[in-house]
Design an enzyme around this catalytic site. Structure first.
Site, PDB file in Angstrom:
ATOM      1  N   ASP A 171       0.833  -1.253   0.099  1.00 27.76           N
ATOM      2  CA  ASP A 171      -0.006   0.205  -0.079  1.00 27.76           C
ATOM      3  C   ASP A 171       0.625   1.334   0.003  1.00 27.76           C
ATOM      4  O   ASP A 171       2.057   1.184   0.252  1.00 27.76           O
ATOM      5  CB  ASP A 171      -0.910  -0.047   1.226  1.00 27.76           C
ATOM      6  CG  ASP A 171      -0.294  -0.645   2.465  1.00 27.76           C
ATOM      7  OD1 ASP A 171       0.793  -0.554   2.577  1.00 27.76           O
ATOM      8  OD2 ASP A 171      -1.229  -1.275   3.448  1.00 27.76           O
ATOM      9  N   ASN A 194      -7.439  -3.292  14.436  1.00 29.42           N
ATOM     10  CA  ASN A 194      -8.750  -3.710  13.960  1.00 29.42           C
ATOM     11  C   ASN A 194      -8.918  -4.692  13.044  1.00 29.42           C
ATOM     12  O   ASN A 194      -9.765  -4.802  12.518  1.00 29.42           O
ATOM     13  CB  ASN A 194      -9.445  -2.512  13.214  1.00 29.42           C
ATOM     14  CG  ASN A 194      -8.645  -1.851  12.057  1.00 29.42           C
ATOM     15  OD1 ASN A 194      -7.826  -2.528  11.566  1.00 29.42           O
ATOM     16  ND2 ASN A 194      -9.409  -0.709  11.462  1.00 29.42           N
ATOM     17  N   HIS A 214      -6.967  -5.085  10.041  1.00 32.47           N
ATOM     18  CA  HIS A 214      -7.101  -4.921   8.669  1.00 32.47           C
ATOM     19  C   HIS A 214      -5.716  -5.621   8.263  1.00 32.47           C
ATOM     20  O   HIS A 214      -4.599  -5.673   9.105  1.00 32.47           O
ATOM     21  CB  HIS A 214      -7.122  -3.490   8.310  1.00 32.47           C
ATOM     22  CG  HIS A 214      -5.923  -2.565   8.936  1.00 32.47           C
ATOM     23  ND1 HIS A 214      -6.081  -1.232   9.147  1.00 32.47           N
ATOM     24  CD2 HIS A 214      -4.458  -2.768   8.799  1.00 32.47           C
ATOM     25  CE1 HIS A 214      -4.753  -0.752   9.698  1.00 32.47           C
ATOM     26  NE2 HIS A 214      -3.815  -1.528   9.472  1.00 32.47           N
ATOM     27  N   GLU A 225      -9.725  -2.394   5.241  1.00 33.38           N
ATOM     28  CA  GLU A 225     -10.216  -1.932   6.757  1.00 33.38           C
ATOM     29  C   GLU A 225     -11.566  -2.899   6.799  1.00 33.38           C
ATOM     30  O   GLU A 225     -12.187  -3.522   5.772  1.00 33.38           O
ATOM     31  CB  GLU A 225     -10.668  -0.629   6.581  1.00 33.38           C
ATOM     32  CG  GLU A 225      -9.630   0.368   6.487  1.00 33.38           C
ATOM     33  CD  GLU A 225      -8.659   0.628   7.711  1.00 33.38           C
ATOM     34  OE1 GLU A 225      -8.690  -0.194   8.581  1.00 33.38           O
ATOM     35  OE2 GLU A 225      -8.076   1.689   7.993  1.00 33.38           O
TER      36      GLU A 225
END
Ligand code: F6R
Length: 240
Positions: free
Chosen positions: A65, A133, A135, A140
């Site tokens: 990314d 979380n 990801h 996400e």
């Protein structure tokens, strides 16, 4: 999934590197991650390279990314991160490095190009961190498992977590990123996932519970992958 717990990030990264090296071939295609997690792992690569044990001349790399809206030479761009933490220290051929060009004005085209490049290769070894979380890449919670490269709105928890790299100022953290999709990640032959620190414990726990994979915790899709190695420090150990 093979689960490995070590006392420290350093020790876990060393062990992860040993596993990586077992799979590494001179022409392997490598999927690479950024952030706080892989820094010691990259130091292991560099240390071994400096001993003359490895060459990366013929390896191709794909990064997961890049932030949208900051330039390559921004100190916190993932282009810069990769140069500083790895590429400047090994003999990688620059033309074999692939990182999404998220500074492009033609983002849609750039995404298509990155997807095409990925579709033409098989990632042999994919390195992953994980968000608190759950990801992976910047996929996400709520991201469908079948998506490829796309632009993502970073969620509050991610912006908060990454503000530590931006003078602890959330306003300075880019709000979007281009990320490889979960479909791309799942095509990799071997996945090495690293997680360090208490705030990763819940995500790691979700990899080993009885539940089916859920888009609410993206990393849980890795339950469906045949060859995943997980390396954690004691703080991220879900058994504790
Ligand atoms: C980075 C990436 C992210 C990070 C995750 C954890 O390329 O894809 O999934 O691995 O946000 O970040 P750190 O390592 O900073 O805790």
């Amino acid at each position: 999934m093979k689960y490995n717990v070590f006392k420290t990030k350093k020790e876990a990264s060393k062990a992860a590197y040993e596993t990586f090296k077992q799979y590494l071939k001179p022409n392997s295609v490598l999927g690479l991650a950024t952030g706080g997690t892989p820094t010691d792992f990259y130091k292991e690569i560099i240390a071994d390279y400096n001993l003359g044990n490895t060459s990366y001349k013929n390896n191709v790399t794909f990064n997961l990314d890049e932030y949208v809206g900051i330039s390559y030479d921004h100190p916190e761009s993932y282009h810069k991160f990769m140069d500083t933490n790895l590429f400047d220290h090994i003999d990688i051929d620059r033309k074999n490095i692939n990182i999404p060009d998220a500074s492009s004005e033609h983002l849609a085209e750039e995404i298509k190009k990155y997807q095409n490049k990925l579709n033409n290769k098989t990632i042999n070894i994919q390195l992953l961190g994980v968000g608190s979380n759950g990801h992976i890449g910047f996929n996400e919670p709520g991201t469908f498992f079948n998506v490829g490269v796309h632009v993502v709105d970073l969620n509050e928890e991610t912006i908060e977590a990454n503000s530590r790299f931006f003078n602890n100022d959330k306003n300075l953290v880019p709000k979007q990123a281009v990320t490889m999709g979960i479909a791309d990640i799942m095509k990799s032959e071997v996945i090495i996932l690293l997680a360090f620190g208490e705030n990763k414990k819940e995500a790691i726990k979700s990899l080993f519970d009885e539940n089916e994979p859920t888009v609410d915790i993206p990393c849980t899709i890795l339950k469906n992958h045949p060859n995943v190695y997980v390396f954690v420090d004691e703080e991220a150990d879900y058994n504790k």
